[in-house]
Write a protein that holds these residues in place. Structure first.
Motif, PDB file in Angstrom:
ATOM      1  N   VAL A 485       0.867  -1.183   0.000  1.00 31.11           N
ATOM      2  CA  VAL A 485       0.000   0.000   0.000  1.00 31.11           C
ATOM      3  C   VAL A 485       0.902   1.231   0.000  1.00 31.11           C
ATOM      4  O   VAL A 485       1.802   1.350   0.839  1.00 31.11           O
ATOM      5  CB  VAL A 485      -0.923   0.032   1.232  1.00 31.11           C
ATOM      6  CG1 VAL A 485      -1.769   1.315   1.220  1.00 31.11           C
ATOM      7  CG2 VAL A 485      -1.804  -1.196   1.265  1.00 31.11           C
ATOM      8  N   GLU A 486       0.663   2.150  -0.969  1.00 29.68           N
ATOM      9  CA  GLU A 486       1.457   3.380  -1.043  1.00 29.68           C
ATOM     10  C   GLU A 486       0.655   4.517  -0.449  1.00 29.68           C
ATOM     11  O   GLU A 486      -0.491   4.763  -0.843  1.00 29.68           O
ATOM     12  CB  GLU A 486       1.866   3.697  -2.485  1.00 29.68           C
ATOM     13  CG  GLU A 486       2.827   4.863  -2.578  1.00 29.68           C
ATOM     14  CD  GLU A 486       3.769   4.776  -3.773  1.00 29.68           C
ATOM     15  OE1 GLU A 486       4.632   5.658  -3.899  1.00 29.68           O
ATOM     16  OE2 GLU A 486       3.651   3.830  -4.572  1.00 29.68           O
ATOM     17  N   HIS A 487       1.231   5.244   0.505  1.00 26.39           N
ATOM     18  CA  HIS A 487       0.585   6.368   1.171  1.00 26.39           C
ATOM     19  C   HIS A 487       1.151   7.659   0.598  1.00 26.39           C
ATOM     20  O   HIS A 487       2.360   7.922   0.715  1.00 26.39           O
ATOM     21  CB  HIS A 487       0.828   6.310   2.681  1.00 26.39           C
ATOM     22  CG  HIS A 487       0.316   5.060   3.323  1.00 26.39           C
ATOM     23  ND1 HIS A 487      -0.961   4.964   3.860  1.00 26.39           N
ATOM     24  CD2 HIS A 487       0.893   3.843   3.498  1.00 26.39           C
ATOM     25  CE1 HIS A 487      -1.137   3.743   4.347  1.00 26.39           C
ATOM     26  NE2 HIS A 487      -0.023   3.041   4.139  1.00 26.39           N
ATOM     27  N   ALA A 488       0.265   8.460  -0.009  1.00 29.08           N
ATOM     28  CA  ALA A 488       0.714   9.671  -0.698  1.00 29.08           C
ATOM     29  C   ALA A 488       1.494  10.585   0.229  1.00 29.08           C
ATOM     30  O   ALA A 488       1.027  10.944   1.310  1.00 29.08           O
ATOM     31  CB  ALA A 488      -0.489  10.416  -1.271  1.00 29.08           C
ATOM     32  N   GLY A 489       2.709  10.937  -0.195  1.00 22.33           N
ATOM     33  CA  GLY A 489       3.533  11.873   0.554  1.00 22.33           C
ATOM     34  C   GLY A 489       4.193  11.303   1.784  1.00 22.33           C
ATOM     35  O   GLY A 489       4.913  12.018   2.480  1.00 22.33           O
ATOM     36  N   LEU A 490       3.958  10.019   2.050  1.00 28.24           N
ATOM     37  CA  LEU A 490       4.508   9.422   3.263  1.00 28.24           C
ATOM     38  C   LEU A 490       5.474   8.289   2.953  1.00 28.24           C
ATOM     39  O   LEU A 490       6.619   8.286   3.397  1.00 28.24           O
ATOM     40  CB  LEU A 490       3.388   8.915   4.165  1.00 28.24           C
ATOM     41  CG  LEU A 490       2.430   9.989   4.701  1.00 28.24           C
ATOM     42  CD1 LEU A 490       1.290   9.341   5.482  1.00 28.24           C
ATOM     43  CD2 LEU A 490       3.177  10.982   5.567  1.00 28.24           C
ATOM     44  N   GLY A 491       5.016   7.283   2.215  1.00 25.07           N
ATOM     45  CA  GLY A 491       5.864   6.151   1.916  1.00 25.07           C
ATOM     46  C   GLY A 491       5.050   4.949   1.496  1.00 25.07           C
ATOM     47  O   GLY A 491       3.881   5.064   1.097  1.00 25.07           O
ATOM     48  N   VAL A 492       5.657   3.768   1.590  1.00 25.58           N
ATOM     49  CA  VAL A 492       5.024   2.536   1.147  1.00 25.58           C
ATOM     50  C   VAL A 492       5.207   1.482   2.238  1.00 25.58           C
ATOM     51  O   VAL A 492       6.219   1.438   2.937  1.00 25.58           O
ATOM     52  CB  VAL A 492       5.646   2.075  -0.195  1.00 25.58           C
ATOM     53  CG1 VAL A 492       7.118   1.795  -0.052  1.00 25.58           C
ATOM     54  CG2 VAL A 492       4.912   0.874  -0.751  1.00 25.58           C
ATOM     55  N   GLU A 493       4.182   0.644   2.387  1.00 24.20           N
ATOM     56  CA  GLU A 493       4.280  -0.445   3.357  1.00 24.20           C
ATOM     57  C   GLU A 493       3.779  -1.729   2.731  1.00 24.20           C
ATOM     58  O   GLU A 493       3.011  -1.725   1.764  1.00 24.20           O
ATOM     59  CB  GLU A 493       3.484  -0.126   4.625  1.00 24.20           C
ATOM     60  CG  GLU A 493       1.970  -0.092   4.437  1.00 24.20           C
ATOM     61  CD  GLU A 493       1.248   0.050   5.765  1.00 24.20           C
ATOM     62  OE1 GLU A 493       1.587  -0.716   6.695  1.00 24.20           O
ATOM     63  OE2 GLU A 493       0.347   0.913   5.859  1.00 24.20           O
ATOM     64  N   GLY A 494       4.219  -2.863   3.306  1.00 23.85           N
ATOM     65  CA  GLY A 494       3.814  -4.167   2.790  1.00 23.85           C
ATOM     66  C   GLY A 494       4.430  -5.270   3.625  1.00 23.85           C
ATOM     67  O   GLY A 494       5.070  -5.024   4.658  1.00 23.85           O
ATOM     68  N   LEU A 495       4.229  -6.511   3.178  1.00 23.88           N
ATOM     69  CA  LEU A 495       4.727  -7.679   3.893  1.00 23.88           C
ATOM     70  C   LEU A 495       5.967  -8.231   3.189  1.00 23.88           C
ATOM     71  O   LEU A 495       5.941  -8.481   1.981  1.00 23.88           O
ATOM     72  CB  LEU A 495       3.645  -8.753   3.963  1.00 23.88           C
ATOM     73  CG  LEU A 495       2.375  -8.390   4.752  1.00 23.88           C
ATOM     74  CD1 LEU A 495       1.353  -9.520   4.660  1.00 23.88           C
ATOM     75  CD2 LEU A 495       2.709  -8.089   6.204  1.00 23.88           C
ATOM     76  N   ILE A 496       7.038  -8.398   3.969  1.00 22.25           N
ATOM     77  CA  ILE A 496       8.272  -9.015   3.477  1.00 22.25           C
ATOM     78  C   ILE A 496       8.536 -10.247   4.329  1.00 22.25           C
ATOM     79  O   ILE A 496       8.808 -10.124   5.535  1.00 22.25           O
ATOM     80  CB  ILE A 496       9.463  -8.042   3.545  1.00 22.25           C
ATOM     81  CG1 ILE A 496       9.200  -6.765   2.746  1.00 22.25           C
ATOM     82  CG2 ILE A 496      10.727  -8.715   3.038  1.00 22.25           C
ATOM     83  CD1 ILE A 496      10.285  -5.720   2.856  1.00 22.25           C
ATOM     84  N   GLY A 497       8.425 -11.403   3.719  1.00 25.11           N
ATOM     85  CA  GLY A 497       8.626 -12.632   4.478  1.00 25.11           C
ATOM     86  C   GLY A 497       7.643 -12.785   5.612  1.00 25.11           C
ATOM     87  O   GLY A 497       7.994 -13.332   6.670  1.00 25.11           O
TER      88      GLY A 497
END
Length: 712
Positions: A485-497
């Motif tokens: 999920v990309e958050h405008a002006g903030l960054g990106v988050e997701g699952l790694i492993g």
């Protein structure tokens, strides 16, 4: 014609006309002076590349037909400007020139086939009278029609010039060709010794090569402003009062309209952000390498790219009043001012035309007055016109420029026009953009371990943020994070492993600091220690060496950049440039170039972004890297195909060497004419020998041009 007037709010009006037949700075001056002097006309600006004459009128009652009539009296045809018609007209001119060139080449080769047996008589292999007459008539049958067809380009131009009471370079060419054909027919009918049909058509073939090259070079230089406007989205998504979204043509957008811009789309017109936070890529507009965060009430400019979520804007300007359109107008104004540059050949032509006419006329009148029969006096006058034909003069500069351009091409520099080399040889001050010129133009990851890069890479590969892409480049190919999920002006988050991770601003990631620099990202897994990733725009390896080489040649320098103060200062210190300015808008760069020009400086602008296009067009000479925006490349005179800045130094060296060779060629052409013209006037040179001498002089200037290959 009144239907083509554009009225303004202050009661004034303007009209754009397509002018055909203008070829040099003298044409521009003549047209603008005549049109500006008409009652009711406030301004007139002619763009030589596009043929567009922009006329400002005091009011809408001025009849544009009077302007067209005035241009017709000057010898130029005009019609209401239409981009499609202008392109079609240029295409027709190109086809006409290439057809004339092909016909002249055919005529020269085949007329020569019948002339060679006649020339053999000079070496004791005399033809019989009947065979000789047949060869002369066959040469006439081939050469004369080809010369008439191929010469129409010059005949029409000469006639327009004479109708206006002036004489351009095409007048002596036309007179020489016509008189050569007339003398040749006379000699053929009267069983004379020589005919010169092959000389006439060969001359036209050589001259048409230069005319065709000029046409091609202009075609390369005319599209910069059009390329800028092509960056505007053709349509916009407008939201009506009921909240319904519809797509409308860009020209239908009005100030106050609510617009929606999706991620990855260009902003269609200047607008104010209504809600939320936007992350805007302004790199093409300002040259700043990092995306700009815009808060509600902030301005989003046309041509910028939305790199984050869905934006809602309130339009603040029409498409023709947008930032992008303003830059396009600056570029076109720059192209108009640059086209006024008077080339070396034009300056020489200003002296050549009256002198040659006077010499030929004096030869005919003086010979007749001294007892020669009219036929012999006319042959001497024709010999003067042929022996002083502007082939050597016409080749003096183009031959040098072709050799210089070929040498630079092999070194990774594309030269777009001959006048560009002349201007480049005169520069004494260089203005550099920072991003993409002195630096590589994209953020590069610095100081991070491979372990950290590998951990952050799955998230970075899923983001379109420039710094995230730098992390992905450093890591290479590999897996993507899941549930991103990309958050405008903030960054990106997701699952790694199977673990949740974030990549972005410090506050978003949960770093133990409230400060987040514009040249850093933070990465970390949920509940674990966060890691800072730092970025820098890397200075090109040979930038400092290129700056030092320019200083050694007596050239001063400065940096004008749209980037932040800290970034510009760091680069200036790294490459050794003392003068610099940061945070500059496109118009401010253009105005800075104008101030330098007003102070008498000959400025070379080196830039790559959309924010540099206007300055590139305004500068005395301009260079753009091969990675530059197409519009910037079109606004520039030279384009670098590689990354080495030292090629700029070499381009200046070659341009200066080319100028020296061209001046040497002019000196030889002048000396040749001082010797050959009196010989022809006294009857020591007949038209046949004159043709050989003319060809020999062309060969000498061509050989001298090859010396440009030898270095400075």
């Amino acid at each position: 014609m009144s239907a083509f007037l554009r009225k303004t709010d202050d009661g004034r009006a303007s009209v754009d006309l397509l002018v055909t037949g203008a070829r040099c700075a003298g044409c521009i001056s003549k047209i603008e002076r005549e049109v500006s002097g008409l009652p009711g006309v406030e301004s007139a600006r002619l763009n030589l590349s596009t043929g567009r004459l922009a006329v400002g009128l005091a009011n809408a009652r001025v009849d544009p037909a009077r302007i067209i009539s005035a241009l017709d009296r000057l010898g130029y045809s005009a019609a209401p400007f239409d981009p499609g018609a202008a392109t079609a007209q240029r295409d027709r001119e190109g086809r006409r020139l290439i057809l004339a060139l092909a016909v002249a080449g055919f005529g020269a080769m085949n007329a020569m086939m019948f002339s060679v047996p006649i020339w053999a008589g000079l070496f004791g292999q005399e033809l019989g009278p009947a065979t000789r007459a047949m060869m002369m008539w066959m040469s006439a049958a081939v050469g004369a029609p080809c010369a008439i067809f191929a010469g129409m380009t010059f005949f029409q131009s000469a006639w327009r010039s004479l109708r206006a009471g002036r004489a351009n370079m095409d007048v002596p060419i036309s007179v020489g060709v016509i008189l050569t054909l007339a003398i040749s027919f006379s000699e053929t009918i009267l069983n004379g010794r020589d005919a010169y049909f092959d000389a006439a058509v060969s001359l036209l073939f050589l001259l048409l090569i230069g005319r065709w090259l000029d046409h091609v070079l202009r075609a390369k230089a005319r599209s910069a402003a059009g390329d800028l406007l092509a960056l505007q989205a053709p349509t916009a998504r407008v939201v009506d009062a009921l909240g319904h979204e519809r797509t409308v043509p860009l020209g239908d957008v009005r100030p106050g309209d609510i617009l929606r811009v999706r991620p990855g789309d260009r902003i269609p017109v200047d607008g104010v952000l209504e809600a939320g936070e936007a992350l805007i890529d302004n790199s093409l507009l300002t040259g700043e390498s990092m995306p700009e965060r815009v808060t509600p009430g902030g301005l989003c400019r046309a041509g910028a790219v939305n790199t984050a979520g869905l934006l809602t804007l309130r339009a603040s300007a029409r498409s023709e009043d947008s930032t992008l359109s303003a830059i396009a107008r600056l570029v076109e104004a720059g192209a108009q001012s640059r086209s006024r540059y008077v080339r070396l050949a034009d300056r020489a032509a200003a002296l050549y035309v009256p002198v040659v006419h006077a010499a030929a006329l004096a030869t005919f009148a003086g010979g007749w007055a001294l007892g020669l029969d009219p036929r012999e006096a006319l042959i001497r006058a024709v010999a003067v016109l042929i022996v002083t034909c502007p082939c050597a003069l016409g080749l003096a500069v183009p031959a040098v420029q072709v050799v210089a351009s070929a040498r630079l091409f092999r070194r990774g520099v594309l030269v777009k026009s001959g006048a560009a080399l002349e201007r480049l040889a005169e520069i004494d001050h260089v203005v550099f953009d920072k991003t993409g010129v002195l630096t590589e133009g994209r953020p590069a990851l610095v100081g991070a371990s491979q372990t950290v890069i590998a951990m952050a890479a799955p998230l970075a590969r899923a983001s379109s943020h420039p710094m995230a892409r730098a992390v992905a480049r450093a890591a290479g190919e590999g897996p993507l994070a899941r549930d991103v999920v990309e958050h405008a002006g903030l960054g990106v988050e997701g699952l790694i492993g199977g673990r949740r991770a974030r990549l972005g601003r410090a506050a978003f990631v949960g770093a133990p600091t409230l400060r987040s620099g514009e040249t850093e990202l933070w990465f970390g897994f949920e509940g674990e220690t966060k890691v800072r990733l730092q970025f820098s725009d890397i200075v090109r390896p040979d930038a400092a060496a290129a700056i030092k080489a320019l200083e050694d040649r007596g050239i001063t320098m400065e940096i004008l950049s749209g980037d932040q103060v800290g970034a510009v200062s760091a680069v200036a210190d790294a490459v050794g440039v003392a003068g610099w300015k940061a945070g500059m808008l496109p118009q401010e760069k253009s105005e800075a170039i104008d101030r330098l020009a007003a102070a008498g400086r000959k400025v070379l602008m080196v830039g790559d972004g959309l924010n540099d296009a206007a300055a590139l067009a305004r500068a005395h000479a301009a260079i753009a890297p091969g990675s530059a925006l197409e519009a910037s490349q079109n606004a520039a005179d030279l384009v670098l195909t590689g990354d080495a800045l030292m090629t700029i130094v070499e381009a200046i060296d070659v341009a200066r060497a080319a100028r020296r060779r061209a001046l040497e060629n002019f000196g030889f052409a002048a000396l040749y004419n001082l010797v050959a013209a009196p010989a022809a006037m006294l009857g020591f040179v007949n038209p046949f020998v004159a043709a050989l001498a003319m060809s020999g002089s062309s060969l000498v200037v061509t050989i001298n041009a090859l010396r440009v290959r030898g270095g400075r």
